[in-house]
Design a protein around this motif. Structure first.
Motif, PDB file in Angstrom:
ATOM      1  N   LEU A  10       0.980  -1.261  -0.531  1.00  0.00           N
ATOM      2  CA  LEU A  10       0.000  -0.109   0.138  1.00  0.00           C
ATOM      3  C   LEU A  10       0.719   1.420   0.266  1.00  0.00           C
ATOM      4  N   VAL A  11       1.922   1.042   0.704  1.00  0.00           N
ATOM      5  CA  VAL A  11       2.878   2.439   0.878  1.00  0.00           C
ATOM      6  C   VAL A  11       3.527   2.680   0.076  1.00  0.00           C
ATOM      7  N   ASP A  12       3.801   1.412  -0.717  1.00  0.00           N
ATOM      8  CA  ASP A  12       4.862   1.855  -2.162  1.00  0.00           C
ATOM      9  C   ASP A  12       3.774   1.793  -3.399  1.00  0.00           C
ATOM     10  N   ALA A  13       1.771   1.482  -3.531  1.00  0.00           N
ATOM     11  CA  ALA A  13       1.594   2.340  -4.325  1.00  0.00           C
ATOM     12  C   ALA A  13       0.867   3.567  -4.328  1.00  0.00           C
ATOM     13  N   VAL A  14       0.717   4.607  -2.997  1.00  0.00           N
ATOM     14  CA  VAL A  14       0.681   6.132  -2.875  1.00  0.00           C
ATOM     15  C   VAL A  14       2.037   6.483  -2.933  1.00  0.00           C
ATOM     16  N   GLU A  73      12.672  -4.762  -6.330  1.00  0.00           N
ATOM     17  CA  GLU A  73      11.516  -5.617  -6.631  1.00  0.00           C
ATOM     18  C   GLU A  73      10.800  -6.049  -6.584  1.00  0.00           C
ATOM     19  N   LEU A  74       9.326  -5.530  -6.333  1.00  0.00           N
ATOM     20  CA  LEU A  74       8.622  -6.406  -5.968  1.00  0.00           C
ATOM     21  C   LEU A  74       8.111  -7.276  -6.686  1.00  0.00           C
ATOM     22  N   PRO A  75       7.096  -8.685  -6.508  1.00  0.00           N
ATOM     23  CA  PRO A  75       6.229  -9.650  -7.358  1.00  0.00           C
ATOM     24  C   PRO A  75       5.313  -8.633  -7.837  1.00  0.00           C
ATOM     25  N   ASP A  76       5.857  -9.569  -9.475  1.00  0.00           N
ATOM     26  CA  ASP A  76       4.032  -8.575 -10.370  1.00  0.00           C
ATOM     27  C   ASP A  76       2.497  -9.876 -10.379  1.00  0.00           C
ATOM     28  N   PRO A  79       2.119  -7.043  -7.938  1.00  0.00           N
ATOM     29  CA  PRO A  79       2.754  -6.532  -6.135  1.00  0.00           C
ATOM     30  C   PRO A  79       2.061  -7.436  -4.691  1.00  0.00           C
ATOM     31  N   VAL A  80       0.555  -7.454  -5.171  1.00  0.00           N
ATOM     32  CA  VAL A  80      -0.227  -8.045  -3.950  1.00  0.00           C
ATOM     33  C   VAL A  80       0.257  -9.655  -3.935  1.00  0.00           C
TER      34      VAL A  80
END
Length: 130
Positions: free
Chosen positions: A87-91, A99-102, A104-105
């Motif tokens: 959530l913090v990354d999204a905002v 890298e986050l997974p794709d 991200p969830v």
């Protein structure tokens, strides 16, 4: 004279409801949010803080009498931790330094699985301590 905290700490079920909410929900979300901020600042800091979360997962499990209870706490705490990061990354306006997974969830699913194992291990260690 210094008062020492009881060891092992009280079970989560023995704590007041407000303390349970803070420990089981607020702390994992807040620490995930901190890691989410670090994700936009520095990959090494993000990784170090995320690894520090392992101690939190073990500690959370240590507040439970059985490995099953610890694992359930770990699933919830791990998922909330991962969602805090996502959530913090999204905002955030910052570009992620790691890298986050794709999608991200998937990070929340991964941290929930890891949290489950850590929670169960923490509860197991508590049972051996007694």
């Amino acid at each position: 004279m210094v008062d020492r905290a009881p060891f092992p700490p009280p079970l989560l079920s023995e704590r007041p409801p407000a303390a349970r909410l803070v420990l089981a929900v607020v702390v994992p979300v807040a620490f995930g949010a901190i890691c989410g901020v670090l994700l936009g600042l520095s990959e090494p800091a993000y990784i170090a803080a995320s690894l520090l979360g392992i101690l939190g997962g073990l500690g959370a499990g240590f507040e439970h009498a059985s490995a099953r209870e610890g694992a359930l706490r770990g699933v919830v705490g791990g998922a909330l931790f991962g969602l805090g990061i996502v959530l913090v990354d999204a905002v955030s306006a910052a570009d992620a330094e790691a890298e986050l997974p794709d999608p991200p969830v998937l990070l929340a699913l991964l941290t929930a699985a890891i949290g489950s194992g850590l929670g169960a291990l923490g509860a197991h260690l508590r049972s051996r301590r007694r």
